[in-house]
Design a protein around this motif. Structure first.
Motif, PDB file in Angstrom:
ATOM      1  N   UNK A   1      47.130  31.854 -16.522  1.00 45.46           N
ATOM      2  CA  UNK A   1      47.097  30.434 -16.848  1.00 45.46           C
ATOM      3  C   UNK A   1      47.777  30.158 -18.177  1.00 45.46           C
ATOM      4  N   UNK A   2      47.593  31.074 -19.129  1.00 51.79           N
ATOM      5  CA  UNK A   2      48.198  30.896 -20.449  1.00 51.79           C
ATOM      6  C   UNK A   2      49.517  31.658 -20.542  1.00 51.79           C
ATOM      7  N   UNK A   3      49.498  32.909 -20.087  1.00 54.27           N
ATOM      8  CA  UNK A   3      50.681  33.772 -20.180  1.00 54.27           C
ATOM      9  C   UNK A   3      50.990  34.372 -18.817  1.00 54.27           C
ATOM     10  N   UNK A   4      52.225  34.863 -18.690  1.00 59.53           N
ATOM     11  CA  UNK A   4      52.648  35.476 -17.432  1.00 59.53           C
ATOM     12  C   UNK A   4      53.373  36.785 -17.707  1.00 59.53           C
ATOM     13  N   UNK A   5      53.231  37.716 -16.787  1.00 65.63           N
ATOM     14  CA  UNK A   5      53.899  39.010 -16.901  1.00 65.63           C
ATOM     15  C   UNK A   5      54.593  39.309 -15.575  1.00 65.63           C
ATOM     16  N   UNK A   6      55.910  39.636 -15.624  1.00 66.84           N
ATOM     17  CA  UNK A   6      56.594  40.024 -14.387  1.00 66.84           C
ATOM     18  C   UNK A   6      56.134  41.402 -13.932  1.00 66.84           C
TER      19      UNK A   6
END
Length: 156
Positions: free
Chosen positions: A84-89
């Motif tokens: 929701x706050x950050x994303x990681x591939x």
């Protein structure tokens, strides 16, 4: 004949000592594996705040971001995990679980190298009972988790 008995006793002591040494080594290896954080859990915000060492195996958890699943030519799949706050591939080669889909919870085991989580294993998490408490808490904190039981109180 007294010499024979002494040898047998000595042999028995050697075997007992060896067993203890082997036990100690096994316990040490198990302890080392746990210390190494085999199942250490992180969400994307934690990974970006403190990137793990490239050789550290850990678990990532969160939601599969909408529109992020890219299936390659081979069995390699790329997608993005978000809290929701950050994303990681994430990149994963292998067969994905049947329940794996966008906007669903997932857990991956693997390593984080050059900004990409290289997963060796992917687990899909649909139901709250399967979702690890850490994932649930981080999704609730971010207001992303909707309790499936709370929404439908009308009794259809």
């Amino acid at each position: 004949m007294a010499g024979m008995k002494g040898l047998k006793k000595q042999r028995r002591i050697q075997i007992v000592i060896l067993a203890f040494v082997a036990l100690g080594i096994a316990a040490g290896l198990i302890g080392y594996a746990f210390k190494d954080g085999i199942n250490y859990f992180r969400d994307p915000s934690q990974i970006l705040a403190e990137p793990p060492a490239p050789n550290e195996v850990f678990r990532i958890g969160g939601l599969v971001a909408e529109g992020s699943i890219e299936r390659g030519q081979s069995e390699t799949v790329r997608f993005v995990v978000t809290d929701g706050a950050q994303s990681v591939p994430v990149v994963f080669t292998g067969i994905l679980p049947d329940l794996f889909s966008e906007n669903q919870g997932m857990i991956g085991t693997g390593v984080y190298v050059d900004g990409v989580f290289q997963a060796s294993e992917i687990l899909a998490k649909h139901d709250e009972s399967y979702m690890p408490k850490e994932v649930l808490d981080s999704l609730k904190d971010d207001g992303l988790y909707k309790d499936p039981n709370a929404a439908d109180e009308t009794g259809s």
